[in-house]
Structures are given as C-alpha cells and as structure tokens.
Write a protein that holds these residues in place. Structure first.
Motif, PDB file in Angstrom:
ATOM      1  N   GLY A  30      -0.416   6.417  -2.330  1.00  0.00           N
ATOM      2  CA  GLY A  30      -0.406   5.277  -3.339  1.00  0.00           C
ATOM      3  C   GLY A  30       1.296   4.996  -3.041  1.00  0.00           C
ATOM      4  N   VAL A  31       1.847   3.674  -3.214  1.00  0.00           N
ATOM      5  CA  VAL A  31       3.428   3.495  -3.216  1.00  0.00           C
ATOM      6  C   VAL A  31       3.549   2.551  -4.227  1.00  0.00           C
ATOM      7  CG1 VAL A  31       5.178   2.805  -1.823  1.00  0.00           C
ATOM      8  CG2 VAL A  31       3.436   4.185  -0.667  1.00  0.00           C
ATOM      9  N   THR A  42       3.276  -2.343  -7.392  1.00  0.00           N
ATOM     10  CA  THR A  42       2.207  -1.300  -6.737  1.00  0.00           C
ATOM     11  C   THR A  42       2.263  -2.155  -5.181  1.00  0.00           C
ATOM     12  OG1 THR A  42       1.157  -0.904  -8.806  1.00  0.00           O
ATOM     13  CG2 THR A  42       0.022  -0.396  -6.872  1.00  0.00           C
ATOM     14  N   VAL A  43       2.826  -1.271  -4.269  1.00  0.00           N
ATOM     15  CA  VAL A  43       2.904  -1.681  -3.062  1.00  0.00           C
ATOM     16  C   VAL A  43       1.568  -1.320  -2.164  1.00  0.00           C
ATOM     17  CG1 VAL A  43       4.238  -1.902  -0.864  1.00  0.00           C
ATOM     18  CG2 VAL A  43       5.278  -2.056  -3.040  1.00  0.00           C
ATOM     19  N   VAL A  44       1.155  -0.027  -2.372  1.00  0.00           N
ATOM     20  CA  VAL A  44       0.040   0.540  -1.720  1.00  0.00           C
ATOM     21  C   VAL A  44      -0.682   1.082  -3.005  1.00  0.00           C
ATOM     22  CG1 VAL A  44      -0.857   2.126  -0.320  1.00  0.00           C
ATOM     23  CG2 VAL A  44       1.479   1.255   0.335  1.00  0.00           C
ATOM     24  N   PRO A  45      -1.766   0.578  -3.169  1.00  0.00           N
ATOM     25  CA  PRO A  45      -2.728   1.020  -4.380  1.00  0.00           C
ATOM     26  C   PRO A  45      -3.359   2.413  -4.197  1.00  0.00           C
ATOM     27  CG  PRO A  45      -3.688  -0.693  -3.350  1.00  0.00           C
ATOM     28  CD  PRO A  45      -2.429  -1.013  -2.661  1.00  0.00           C
ATOM     29  N   LYS A  57      -0.934  -2.898   3.790  1.00  0.00           N
ATOM     30  CA  LYS A  57      -0.105  -3.034   2.421  1.00  0.00           C
ATOM     31  C   LYS A  57       1.359  -2.718   2.405  1.00  0.00           C
ATOM     32  CE  LYS A  57      -4.458  -3.105   0.414  1.00  0.00           C
ATOM     33  NZ  LYS A  57      -5.091  -4.177  -0.047  1.00  0.00           N
ATOM     34  N   LEU A  58       1.796  -1.807   3.184  1.00  0.00           N
ATOM     35  CA  LEU A  58       3.180  -1.630   3.163  1.00  0.00           C
ATOM     36  C   LEU A  58       3.911  -3.041   3.753  1.00  0.00           C
ATOM     37  CD1 LEU A  58       5.578   0.176   2.191  1.00  0.00           C
ATOM     38  CD2 LEU A  58       5.408   1.160   4.516  1.00  0.00           C
ATOM     39  N   ILE A 308       0.651  12.566  -4.696  1.00  0.00           N
ATOM     40  CA  ILE A 308      -0.775  12.056  -5.466  1.00  0.00           C
ATOM     41  C   ILE A 308      -1.524  12.495  -4.711  1.00  0.00           C
ATOM     42  CG2 ILE A 308      -0.956   9.688  -4.761  1.00  0.00           C
ATOM     43  CD1 ILE A 308      -0.433   9.112  -7.789  1.00  0.00           C
ATOM     44  N   GLY A 309      -2.781  13.122  -5.333  1.00  0.00           N
ATOM     45  CA  GLY A 309      -3.498  13.794  -4.310  1.00  0.00           C
ATOM     46  C   GLY A 309      -4.904  12.931  -3.927  1.00  0.00           C
TER      47      GLY A 309
END
Length: 309
Positions: A30-31, A42-45, A57-58, A308-309
C-alpha cells in the motif's frame, strides 16, 4: 517536491516492491502520499499483492501543486491504521516505511499506537537536512540503528532502495502475548532460525517484567535480544534458563525466561529449528513482585529506546 523528484521517489518505490516480490512470495503493498494536497492520496490501495499491480497503480500518480492546509504525517498514519485493521494478515511481518524531508515529532504518539495496536514496525527514512537529526531516532521503531535511515537527497534514495528492501524483508513476524493461540510452524527446517518480535511497551511503562517463551521443541536453542531484530548465535548468546515440563498427553515442552527492563518496547526471539515436523511457540508476559530476585537470561540491553503486512 518537483516533477523530477516525484519521478525519483516513484522509481525507488517500484524498485523496493520488485525486491519484495520474488517468485512464490505473497506480499501485501500500500502507498499513501501526504504533504501536498489537503487530503492523503491513496496511490496504491492496500492490499495490492504483486509488484506488477503496484507499478500499474503507481504509474498513475501525477505531480500535485502544494495546496492550502496540506495533509500531515499523522493523517497518513491514520490511513495506515485503517488499512491494517481491514487488510493486515496474522503471523506475518507488518512494516510501514515513512519517506520524508520534513519530519514531525507530533507523529511519535501515532507511531507508538501503530506498534502497540497493530504490531507494526515503522522505518523512518529521513531525507536531506533531517537526515541524522534526533527526531529521526525518536520516530523510528526500536532498534533505531536498524530502522532510522538518514539519506542526503532523493538521488541517494535510489542507491539505498535495495538496502531498504533488505531491512523490510528481515523484519520478524509479530507474536501476540498472553493468548492461548500458539504460532504454529508446520515444517521446522534444521539449522533455520524462526524469529518473532513481542511488543512489551504496555507492560514495561513503570516496571520490569519477565517474558516466558514456551515451545514444544525441548532440544531447540532459543535466542533473545533487545537490540538485534534477528538474534542468532553470531550476535546473541543462547538462553540457558530452560525449564522442561510435560504438557497434556505427555509431550515434552520447554519454557525460557527473559528479563525485560522498564521502558523496553520490544524483544526479539529466535528458535533454532531442529527438523521437527511441527512446532508451537507461545509467549507470556509475567509481572514481577517488587522484591523478587530474578535469575533470567542474559539479554543484550545496550539499546533500550522505544521501538504493512
């Protein structure tokens, strides 16, 4: 941040994602971008599960002009917390990496809550003038010598991207304490270290405690450290304070005790595999009576700052 600087950040993020997604792996990415627009972008959910989907996504992220009342690191960390609540998987490492040239000490409380509530390890990459300042060490998870990373500029970020990936991949999984739900290792390979981290922050605010590790592998060596995220025989002495007992059904088990000083945020524990078909690991925190004499493991306490796992 300029258009070129955004491109450098995106390249570094993609390189990190590629490193963390070898064949057969199952990452969860996530990014979030903050600090330019008034809301967190929220660039990469989360959870995005492949490096190729991450890139798709990026690549859509475009340069944004600075707006009034820009979003903050605290707001971005709130987004991480919400994403983890719904998407974090059990028994896998959980890592958040913050890249920033303007760090805010007010985020320290939010980071400590992520650590305590989500089992998160927070790596802080300080860019430019903030690199190496005390605020970097105050924000990063313990041990800061591993998780506080100062760099001079965004060009250097791409040079150290592989190093950051390596640090992320070495973060141990989080093991909850004081619950009767063991971590089950279904195939314990001989000579391989199985490492977990325990968050002791809530128990050590005002006093020392003991951590008791229980495993059904009585012949396995166990290592514990307050300053090494991956304690092994090369950097840590094996725990000699072992107590054997027989569990239900007559199966042999062992208990190991570790003395945790007041104010310690995390302890890292490794079990050296011996080839058993299946092994269980449980951990409990035990409060110490004030006058109790402790005969505990010799745990390295050279660095006791919080983690984030």
């Amino acid at each position: 941040m300029s258009v070129m600087q955004l491109g450098l950040v995106k390249t570094a993020l993609q390189n990190i994602a590629n490193e963390l997604n070898p064949v057969g792996s199952t990452p969860s990415f996530g990014v979030f971008f903050y600090g330019a627009t008034s809301t967190v972008n929220t660039v990469v959910p989360h959870p995005t599960t492949t490096a190729s989907a991450f890139k798709a996504k990026l690549d859509l992220k475009q340069y944004s002009m600075m707006q009034a009342n820009p979003s903050t690191l605290m707001t971005a960390l709130d987004n991480v917390n919400v994403a983890c609540q719904s998407g974090c998987r059990p028994n896998v490492p959980r890592v958040t990496v913050v890249f920033s040239s303007v760090l805010d000490l007010k985020a320290q409380a939010d980071i400590r809550r992520l650590e305590a509530g989500r089992g998160m390890t927070v790596i802080i990459v300080g860019i430019g003038s903030y690199a190496g300042t005390p605020i970097l060490n105050q924000l990063a998870s313990h041990p800061v010598q591993h998780y506080a990373i100062p760099i001079g500029n965004l060009f250097e970020l791409n040079v150290v991207a592989a190093h950051i990936s390596s640090i992320i991949s070495d973060v141990p999984r989080f093991l909850e304490t004081n619950i009767n739900a063991p971590l089950v290792i279904t195939s314990m390979l001989s000579g391989i270290y199985y490492t977990v981290q325990l968050n002791t922050q809530e128990y050590t605010t005002t006093k020392d405690v003991l951590v008791m590790l229980t495993t059904n592998c009585p012949s396995c060596s166990v290592y514990g450290s307050l300053s090494e995220p991956n304690p092994i025989s090369a950097n840590t002495a094996a725990n000699q304070d072992r107590h054997n007992f027989y569990a239900a059904g007559g199966f042999p088990n062992s208990q190991y005790y570790f003395h945790i000083p007041k104010g310690t945020g995390r302890i890292y524990l490794s079990v050296l595999g011996n080839g058993m078909a299946s092994a269980n690991i449980l951990a409990y925190v035990i409060n110490l009576p004030n006058m109790m004499q402790i005969s505990a493991a010799n745990v390295d306490a050279s660095s006791l700052s919080e983690t984030i796992g």
